[in-house]
Design a protein around this motif. Sequence first.
Motif, PDB file in Angstrom:
ATOM      1  N   GLY A   1      13.173   2.056   0.568  1.00  0.00           N
ATOM      2  CA  GLY A   1      12.221   2.971  -0.051  1.00  0.00           C
ATOM      3  C   GLY A   1      12.199   4.331   0.611  1.00  0.00           C
ATOM      4  O   GLY A   1      11.824   5.331  -0.030  1.00  0.00           O
ATOM      5  N   LEU A   2      12.583   4.372   1.877  1.00  0.00           N
ATOM      6  CA  LEU A   2      12.632   5.644   2.607  1.00  0.00           C
ATOM      7  C   LEU A   2      13.983   6.351   2.440  1.00  0.00           C
ATOM      8  O   LEU A   2      14.222   7.387   3.069  1.00  0.00           O
TER       9      LEU A   2
ATOM     10  N   GLU B   1      20.838   1.375   6.780  1.00  0.00           N
ATOM     11  CA  GLU B   1      20.021   0.648   7.763  1.00  0.00           C
ATOM     12  C   GLU B   1      19.357  -0.557   7.113  1.00  0.00           C
ATOM     13  O   GLU B   1      19.247  -1.627   7.710  1.00  0.00           O
ATOM     14  N   ALA B   2      18.912  -0.375   5.874  1.00  0.00           N
ATOM     15  CA  ALA B   2      18.244  -1.473   5.164  1.00  0.00           C
ATOM     16  C   ALA B   2      19.183  -2.646   4.970  1.00  0.00           C
ATOM     17  O   ALA B   2      18.767  -3.817   5.063  1.00  0.00           O
TER      18      ALA B   2
ATOM     19  N   LEU C   1       0.816  -1.219   0.000  1.00  0.00           N
ATOM     20  CA  LEU C   1       0.000   0.000   0.000  1.00  0.00           C
ATOM     21  C   LEU C   1       0.851   1.271   0.000  1.00  0.00           C
ATOM     22  O   LEU C   1       0.308   2.375   0.008  1.00  0.00           O
ATOM     23  N   GLY C   2       2.183   1.114   0.016  1.00  0.00           N
ATOM     24  CA  GLY C   2       3.068   2.281   0.008  1.00  0.00           C
ATOM     25  C   GLY C   2       3.203   2.966   1.345  1.00  0.00           C
ATOM     26  O   GLY C   2       3.725   4.093   1.419  1.00  0.00           O
ATOM     27  N   ARG C   3       2.806   2.315   2.415  1.00  0.00           N
ATOM     28  CA  ARG C   3       2.897   2.909   3.762  1.00  0.00           C
ATOM     29  C   ARG C   3       4.232   2.483   4.396  1.00  0.00           C
ATOM     30  O   ARG C   3       4.307   1.678   5.313  1.00  0.00           O
ATOM     31  N   LEU C   4       5.314   3.061   3.838  1.00  0.00           N
ATOM     32  CA  LEU C   4       6.665   2.602   4.170  1.00  0.00           C
ATOM     33  C   LEU C   4       7.064   2.915   5.602  1.00  0.00           C
ATOM     34  O   LEU C   4       7.751   2.114   6.250  1.00  0.00           O
TER      35      LEU C   4
END
Length: 518
Positions: free
Chosen positions: A448-449, A454-455, A415-418
């Motif tokens: 994505g952020l 960190e990823a 839903l793109g709610r990263l």
Amino acid sequence: MSRWLPAVVLGAVVLTYAASLSGGYVWDDHFLLGANPALQAPWRLVSEDVWGPSGSPGDLYRPLTMLLHWPIQALWAGPALERAVSLGLHLLAVWAVAGLGRRLGAGAEAAWLVAAAFGLHPLSSEAVAWISGRHDLLPATLVLGATLAWRGGRLGLAAGLLGLTPLCKEPFLLAPAVAVLWCVADRRVLPRPLLGSIAGVVLVLGLRHVFELPLPAGAAATEPLGSVGAVASRGLVLLVWPSAPDVQSLYSAAPVLGGVAVLLGLALALASWGRPWVAVLLSGLVLLAPTAPASAQLGLVADRYFYLPVALLMASLAPWADRWLTRHRAARLLWLLPALLATFTAPRAAAWSSDSVIFTESLARDPDNERAAFHVAYDLHVRQRDCASAVPLYERARAVEARAGTNLQSCLLDLGRLEEAAALGPEVVQAQPGNPNPAANTARALAGLGRPAEALVYAELATERAPERASAWILVGNLRGMTGDLEGARSAFEAALALEPGSPEALAGLAAVEARSP
């Protein structure tokens, strides 16, 4: 009249379950049948546990039940023939209950009356209308056939059928106890049934040893009497409340009732000397006993656990029904009971046609049932691709189901709610320590952020948890490239290609690294 009773009863059972025959795969069916690579390599059905081919090995080893799927799927792939076979097994079970009632001394009408009450009772619907319910249906049918053979004096057949049951499901490792009850009822030793049942146990334990499959770990039931009482309570409800069947019936300890049930079992054991009907009844209770701690561990009491106990209960009641029918003309009104039961069973069986129907129905029955909420959300998310509707249900289910957090995270990503997906990361990674998906999801959210460093920490954790997944190495390669570590990216993409030669994503990543290299 008795000439037509078998056809009438069996025909009524077929009509009651007819609507379920067109259903699809439901719940565990998707993994055990719809996407099971072992069906193309049947040796795996014998050499691995039930969940091994799905990539999630456990301690459930049921080779005969699983192996039966192989010829069925080879003959007619899909759920249709599987459902028909399950109904066929149920018809055999109904016929065996009637035959056993006759062997216990009842007339034809009484025997088929109790068989109809069993065959048309809604508590049987989960074992019959759900393909994976065959894990209970198949061994139950074998036990009924063995018991009928015992009462008919065919001890070799009884031994063979009883000996097969431990290969079907773990509780039937208690098959030798059933043979002992037969000995007590006959007041003599029955070598063939005893040896046959023991041979089945030895065989399945030997296969587990050969294939290095662990025994069931057991359940962490802190209250043994509470777990027995929970199962007894659910069984009583199912017997007297025909609208009660529920795929997600939650466990609730009942120690007082458990104590009463244990005392009743002991009393029946003492009364079984020379009384075959008592031995028949007690056999079902003995084979039900292992489900008590299992129910405590799972947090639910499945309807299918009661399929065999109720079949044997009905058979044991046949002589009493015969007395009513021969002494009271009005007793024939008892035939209204199976007709009434069928009105509850038909829609219940039809509900097993899809995940959406059966789990939505369960949630409607109890809106506070978080487990039912999880399964409704899973169906919306995975099969209907409706993450927006699944998210609130996953949020409700997180308290009781660890997978709900991981799946919620996946939906938030879709839903793109990263920000929300990334914030869930530490919690869901800790909640499922062996699952690589939460770490990979968190890595994607952070990437994505715009937080690749960190990823990368989470992406590397995903490769530690699942080093055999090419997708995890591709994710690491992309993130190392984003942080400027071209050599690390190259190594990750090469690792992905070693696992999945020709992977377009890995080849594209490797090409991008080469283009950026000096």
